[in-house]
Design a protein around this motif. Structure first.
Motif, PDB file in Angstrom:
ATOM      1  N   GLU A   1      11.890   1.979 -25.210  1.00 22.11           N
ATOM      2  CA  GLU A   1      11.017   0.870 -25.379  1.00 22.11           C
ATOM      3  C   GLU A   1      10.867   0.357 -23.858  1.00 22.11           C
ATOM      4  O   GLU A   1      11.864  -0.336 -23.478  1.00 22.11           O
ATOM      5  CB  GLU A   1      11.650  -0.054 -26.348  1.00 22.11           C
ATOM      6  CG  GLU A   1      11.029  -1.236 -26.282  1.00 22.11           C
ATOM      7  CD  GLU A   1       9.620  -1.620 -27.208  1.00 22.11           C
ATOM      8  OE1 GLU A   1       8.865  -2.300 -26.818  1.00 22.11           O
ATOM      9  OE2 GLU A   1       9.750  -0.714 -27.926  1.00 22.11           O
ATOM     10  N   GLU A   2       9.689   0.093 -23.527  1.00 22.89           N
ATOM     11  CA  GLU A   2       9.346  -0.814 -22.222  1.00 22.89           C
ATOM     12  C   GLU A   2       8.842  -2.019 -22.568  1.00 22.89           C
ATOM     13  O   GLU A   2       8.338  -2.204 -23.139  1.00 22.89           O
ATOM     14  CB  GLU A   2       8.227   0.418 -21.481  1.00 22.89           C
ATOM     15  CG  GLU A   2       8.204  -0.235 -20.194  1.00 22.89           C
ATOM     16  CD  GLU A   2       7.208   0.457 -19.354  1.00 22.89           C
ATOM     17  OE1 GLU A   2       6.472   0.070 -18.310  1.00 22.89           O
ATOM     18  OE2 GLU A   2       7.003   1.705 -19.791  1.00 22.89           O
ATOM     19  N   ASN A   3       9.959  -2.822 -21.830  1.00 29.50           N
ATOM     20  CA  ASN A   3       9.535  -4.470 -21.913  1.00 29.50           C
ATOM     21  C   ASN A   3       9.847  -5.024 -20.680  1.00 29.50           C
ATOM     22  O   ASN A   3      11.051  -4.956 -20.376  1.00 29.50           O
ATOM     23  CB  ASN A   3      10.390  -4.702 -23.291  1.00 29.50           C
ATOM     24  CG  ASN A   3      10.238  -6.164 -23.391  1.00 29.50           C
ATOM     25  OD1 ASN A   3      10.648  -7.205 -22.725  1.00 29.50           O
ATOM     26  ND2 ASN A   3       9.202  -6.582 -24.423  1.00 29.50           N
ATOM     27  N   ASP A   4       8.778  -5.858 -20.183  1.00 28.42           N
ATOM     28  CA  ASP A   4       8.843  -6.564 -18.918  1.00 28.42           C
ATOM     29  C   ASP A   4       9.594  -5.737 -18.114  1.00 28.42           C
ATOM     30  O   ASP A   4      10.699  -6.404 -17.186  1.00 28.42           O
ATOM     31  CB  ASP A   4       9.515  -7.667 -19.340  1.00 28.42           C
ATOM     32  CG  ASP A   4       9.558  -8.973 -18.309  1.00 28.42           C
ATOM     33  OD1 ASP A   4       8.553  -9.040 -17.854  1.00 28.42           O
ATOM     34  OD2 ASP A   4      10.544  -9.936 -18.326  1.00 28.42           O
TER      35      ASP A   4
ATOM     36  N   ASN B   1       3.646   1.587 -24.415  1.00 28.82           N
ATOM     37  CA  ASN B   1       4.203   0.516 -23.348  1.00 28.82           C
ATOM     38  C   ASN B   1       2.902  -0.321 -23.066  1.00 28.82           C
ATOM     39  O   ASN B   1       1.686  -0.374 -23.688  1.00 28.82           O
ATOM     40  CB  ASN B   1       4.369   1.331 -22.341  1.00 28.82           C
ATOM     41  CG  ASN B   1       3.520   1.864 -21.202  1.00 28.82           C
ATOM     42  OD1 ASN B   1       2.077   2.038 -21.720  1.00 28.82           O
ATOM     43  ND2 ASN B   1       3.665   2.760 -20.434  1.00 28.82           N
ATOM     44  N   PRO B   2       2.983  -1.402 -22.162  1.00 30.21           N
ATOM     45  CA  PRO B   2       2.104  -2.491 -22.047  1.00 30.21           C
ATOM     46  C   PRO B   2       0.873  -2.005 -21.236  1.00 30.21           C
ATOM     47  O   PRO B   2      -0.182  -2.566 -21.601  1.00 30.21           O
ATOM     48  CB  PRO B   2       2.891  -3.311 -21.140  1.00 30.21           C
ATOM     49  CG  PRO B   2       4.201  -3.046 -21.357  1.00 30.21           C
ATOM     50  CD  PRO B   2       4.480  -1.590 -21.622  1.00 30.21           C
TER      51      PRO B   2
ATOM     52  N   PHE C   1      11.572  -6.212 -29.834  1.00 30.94           N
ATOM     53  CA  PHE C   1      11.705  -7.645 -29.348  1.00 30.94           C
ATOM     54  C   PHE C   1      10.749  -8.475 -30.190  1.00 30.94           C
ATOM     55  O   PHE C   1       9.813  -8.088 -30.791  1.00 30.94           O
ATOM     56  CB  PHE C   1      11.091  -7.493 -27.955  1.00 30.94           C
ATOM     57  CG  PHE C   1      11.769  -7.036 -27.041  1.00 30.94           C
ATOM     58  CD1 PHE C   1      12.906  -7.496 -26.196  1.00 30.94           C
ATOM     59  CD2 PHE C   1      12.091  -5.394 -26.797  1.00 30.94           C
ATOM     60  CE1 PHE C   1      13.791  -6.814 -25.454  1.00 30.94           C
ATOM     61  CE2 PHE C   1      12.633  -4.671 -26.101  1.00 30.94           C
ATOM     62  CZ  PHE C   1      13.658  -5.583 -25.146  1.00 30.94           C
TER      63      PHE C   1
ATOM     64  N   GLY D   1      10.024 -13.096 -27.057  1.00 30.59           N
ATOM     65  CA  GLY D   1      10.932 -12.207 -26.156  1.00 30.59           C
ATOM     66  C   GLY D   1      12.288 -12.012 -26.235  1.00 30.59           C
ATOM     67  O   GLY D   1      13.185 -11.705 -25.563  1.00 30.59           O
TER      68      GLY D   1
END
Length: 251
Positions: A230-233, A177-178, A55, A59
């Motif tokens: 991929e971990e996103n939002d 990840n975040p 990303f 975003g």
């Protein structure tokens, strides 16, 4: 003293795989197992292998590289994928595993001096890097050996390497990840690559702590040959070597 022979019922390849999975998962502090039967598919047109995902800082995306060398960008529902750039075709990854190729290297590039320094040699198909939140170490997914390696970037152990995690299958990338944890995609389990049939409950991804402990196991279903997680939002995006879509799974 002579050992006694144990008589047991034979275990089929599928049963052995399930047994190996149960032994693997029961040995760790595991929080959850999710079966990936219900997930959204972002279908590609006339191409397969959305292997890696990213990303941009606004975003936008995801962007993905596919098997014919292009990089595509997701435009949203109703618009689908659009060409973004052209890269290069993938090498024969399966041959590297079968032949035991160990010519991989970890290299550092300095943008100021424009020099490349080789940090590690002799890696067996290194297939993904992830740097820790505090930049003290990086992790290397080593496909052929089914493990993740840890290389220290700072502190008294700078420049040394050790095994961070042993895996039940062949890793095909690792992403932070975040929360500072690490998702490791498992392209195939060991029995699948040897040509045997595995049950639907084979692990396709692991979430590891910063200490290398397994926190979560995502188990198969229709999603196979996973190349990246991929971990996103609050959403997990799955890449694949040979599937004609990107998988999307809401946490």
């Amino acid at each position: 003293m002579e050992a006694k022979r144990l008589t047991t019922n034979p275990i089929t390849p599928a049963g052995f795989t399930l047994l190996a999975l149960l032994v693997f998962t029961s040995g760790f502090q595991q929080q959850a197992i999710d079966k990936l039967h219900n997930f959204e598919r972002l279908v590609l047109n006339s191409v397969v292998g959305p292997e890696s995902l990213a990303f941009d800082h606004l975003g936008g995306g995801p962007y993905t590289g596919v098997s014919d060398g292009r990089i595509l960008k997701w435009q949203g529902q109703g618009l689908g994928w659009a060409d973004f750039a052209v890269n290069s075709k993938h090498r024969d990854y399966l041959l590297a595993v079968i032949t035991g190729d160990a010519t991989g290297r970890l290299m550092k590039y300095d943008p100021e001096t424009k020099k490349v320094t080789v940090l590690i040699r002799g890696l067996a198909f290194p297939n993904g890097l992830a740097i820790s939140n505090d930049n003290t170490f990086l992790l290397i997914a080593e496909t052929s050996t089914c493990r993740v390696l840890k290389y220290w970037l700072q502190g008294p152990r700078t420049g040394t390497i050790k095994v961070f995690a042993e895996l039940p299958g062949y890793p095909d990338n690792i992403k932070r990840n975040p929360r500072g944890e690490f998702w490791v995609a498992l392209n195939q389990n060991k029995l699948q690559l040897n040509g045997q049939t595995a049950p639907e409950q084979h692990p396709v991804a692991l979430r590891l702590s910063q200490e290398g402990k397994v926190l979560e196991v995502l188990v198969g279903g229709a999603m196979t040959s996973i190349s990246e997680v991929e971990e996103n939002d609050g959403t997990i995006w799955f890449g694949s070597v040979d599937m004609p879509y990107v998988g999307v799974y809401k946490l």
